[in-house]
Design a protein around this motif. Sequence first.
Motif, short mmCIF file in Angstrom:
data_model
loop_
_atom_site.label_atom_id
_atom_site.label_comp_id
_atom_site.label_asym_id
_atom_site.label_seq_id
_atom_site.Cartn_x
_atom_site.Cartn_y
_atom_site.Cartn_z
N TYR A 1 0.84 -1.46 -0.23
CA TYR A 1 0.15 -0.28 -0.04
C TYR A 1 1.14 1.22 -0.11
CZ TYR A 1 -3.58 -3.20 1.28
OH TYR A 1 -4.56 -4.50 1.46
N ALA A 2 0.18 2.51 -0.52
CA ALA A 2 1.18 4.00 -0.60
C ALA A 2 0.76 4.54 0.51
CB ALA A 2 0.85 4.11 -1.76
N ILE A 3 1.79 5.37 1.45
CA ILE A 3 1.08 6.05 2.14
C ILE A 3 1.75 7.26 1.51
CG2 ILE A 3 1.53 7.00 4.87
CD1 ILE A 3 2.11 4.25 5.35
N VAL A 4 1.19 8.91 1.17
CA VAL A 4 1.29 9.57 0.68
C VAL A 4 0.97 11.01 1.61
CG1 VAL A 4 0.85 10.65 -1.10
CG2 VAL A 4 0.46 8.87 -1.04
N CYS A 5 1.34 12.09 1.57
CA CYS A 5 1.01 13.16 2.46
C CYS A 5 -0.08 13.99 1.47
CB CYS A 5 2.00 13.95 3.03
SG CYS A 5 1.86 15.69 3.44
N ASN A 6 -0.87 14.25 2.24
CA ASN A 6 -1.94 14.81 1.51
C ASN A 6 -2.73 16.32 1.60
OD1 ASN A 6 -3.92 14.01 3.49
ND2 ASN A 6 -5.11 12.71 1.92
N GLU A 7 -1.58 16.53 2.55
CA GLU A 7 -1.91 18.19 2.91
C GLU A 7 -0.66 18.49 2.84
OE1 GLU A 7 -3.71 20.38 4.27
OE2 GLU A 7 -4.90 18.46 5.25
N PHE A 8 -0.19 19.89 1.57
CA PHE A 8 0.79 20.46 1.52
C PHE A 8 1.64 21.10 2.64
CE2 PHE A 8 3.39 24.04 0.50
CZ PHE A 8 3.79 23.47 -1.09
N CYS A 9 2.80 20.62 2.47
CA CYS A 9 3.88 21.21 4.29
C CYS A 9 5.28 21.61 3.34
CB CYS A 9 4.18 19.03 4.44
SG CYS A 9 4.78 17.80 3.42
N GLY A 10 5.36 22.48 2.39
CA GLY A 10 6.58 22.66 1.96
C GLY A 10 6.88 21.99 0.64
N ILE A 11 8.73 22.39 0.13
CA ILE A 11 8.70 22.36 -1.34
C ILE A 11 9.42 20.46 -1.64
CG2 ILE A 11 11.53 22.41 -0.24
CD1 ILE A 11 11.64 24.05 -3.12
N GLY A 12 9.48 20.09 -0.34
CA GLY A 12 10.00 18.87 -0.50
C GLY A 12 7.81 17.47 -1.02
N HIS A 13 6.56 17.90 -1.27
CA HIS A 13 5.85 18.06 -0.52
C HIS A 13 5.42 16.33 -1.35
CE1 HIS A 13 1.26 16.94 0.22
NE2 HIS A 13 1.42 17.01 -0.82
N HIS A 14 6.36 16.62 -2.55
CA HIS A 14 5.60 15.44 -3.49
C HIS A 14 6.33 14.31 -3.97
CE1 HIS A 14 9.23 17.63 -4.62
NE2 HIS A 14 9.34 17.12 -5.38
N LYS A 15 7.68 14.98 -2.16
CA LYS A 15 8.31 13.18 -2.05
C LYS A 15 8.36 12.64 -0.99
CE LYS A 15 12.47 15.29 -2.63
NZ LYS A 15 13.48 15.69 -2.62
N MET A 16 6.92 13.33 0.22
CA MET A 16 6.57 12.26 0.98
C MET A 16 5.87 11.01 0.55
SD MET A 16 5.60 14.40 3.99
CE MET A 16 5.26 13.60 6.15
N VAL A 17 6.61 10.60 0.05
CA VAL A 17 5.40 8.89 -0.68
C VAL A 17 6.27 7.87 1.00
CG1 VAL A 17 4.59 10.00 -1.68
CG2 VAL A 17 6.85 8.37 -2.55
N SER A 18 5.75 6.80 1.34
CA SER A 18 5.99 5.35 2.00
C SER A 18 5.36 3.73 1.26
CB SER A 18 6.33 5.69 3.50
OG SER A 18 7.26 4.85 4.23
N LYS A 19 5.83 3.27 2.57
CA LYS A 19 4.96 1.87 1.00
C LYS A 19 4.28 1.69 3.24
CE LYS A 19 8.42 0.71 -1.88
NZ LYS A 19 9.04 -0.13 -2.11
N LEU A 20 3.53 0.57 2.62
CA LEU A 20 3.05 -0.57 4.02
C LEU A 20 2.43 -1.44 3.34
CD1 LEU A 20 0.66 0.23 7.33
CD2 LEU A 20 0.15 -1.75 5.36
N TYR A 21 3.49 -2.41 3.65
CA TYR A 21 3.39 -3.77 3.39
C TYR A 21 2.49 -4.66 4.52
CZ TYR A 21 7.70 -2.86 0.86
OH TYR A 21 8.81 -2.34 0.55
N VAL A 22 2.03 -5.94 3.96
CA VAL A 22 0.47 -6.69 4.79
C VAL A 22 1.19 -7.67 4.12
CG1 VAL A 22 -1.99 -6.81 4.70
CG2 VAL A 22 -1.13 -5.00 4.08
N LYS A 23 1.35 -9.04 4.60
CA LYS A 23 2.07 -9.77 4.38
C LYS A 23 1.03 -10.91 4.87
CE LYS A 23 6.62 -9.63 3.45
NZ LYS A 23 7.01 -9.64 2.51
#
Length: 179
Positions: free
Chosen positions: A157-179
């Motif tokens: 799953y993708a974890i995305v920041c959906n509140e503008f938090c500054g110049i690097g906001h577009h790179k604020m993504v992560s993952k969540l694995y479910v096994k």
Amino acid sequence: MSAILPPPRRIWWKEPVDKVEIIWIVIAFVWCMIMFFMMPYWHVYGKQNLSPETYKVRPELFARASQEMVDKYTVRTETELKIPVVAPPAGSDVYLIARLWDWWPILELEKDKTYRLHLTAMDYQHGFSLQPENINIQVLPGYQHVITIQPNRSGTYAIVCNEFCGIGHHKMVSKLYVK
């Protein structure tokens, strides 16, 4: 009669209402009543509602609890930044930190197991958006939001920041694995 000339009688509210208009008004009113009574029902009995559990927290205490979880349950690291991937046991408290401009750590959860996910921001307001599940939570500094989750599908799953938090906001993504 033409579109240019006004109708012969200018008092439109005294005109009789057509049968088709009455039918549509009744349909719209019935649908409004159905939705009006379903909204409280969905709120109370719907399983889609997230937990409203929120507490004030000092950032240093939350960071310490997160670090203890990472030290205890790290299974590997990912990305060039060596972000730890943690696999906590079912039923445990799981901590996720939002900070400029990443989510820390990466979580690896088990399918059909229940976890308590604690979220906070260390600096600014962020938005936790879990996709494709469309879970959205506003993450604020100084508050921890606690959500009881039970993943029911395996995958990444993708974890995305959906509140503008500054110049690097577009790179604020992560993952969540479910096994």
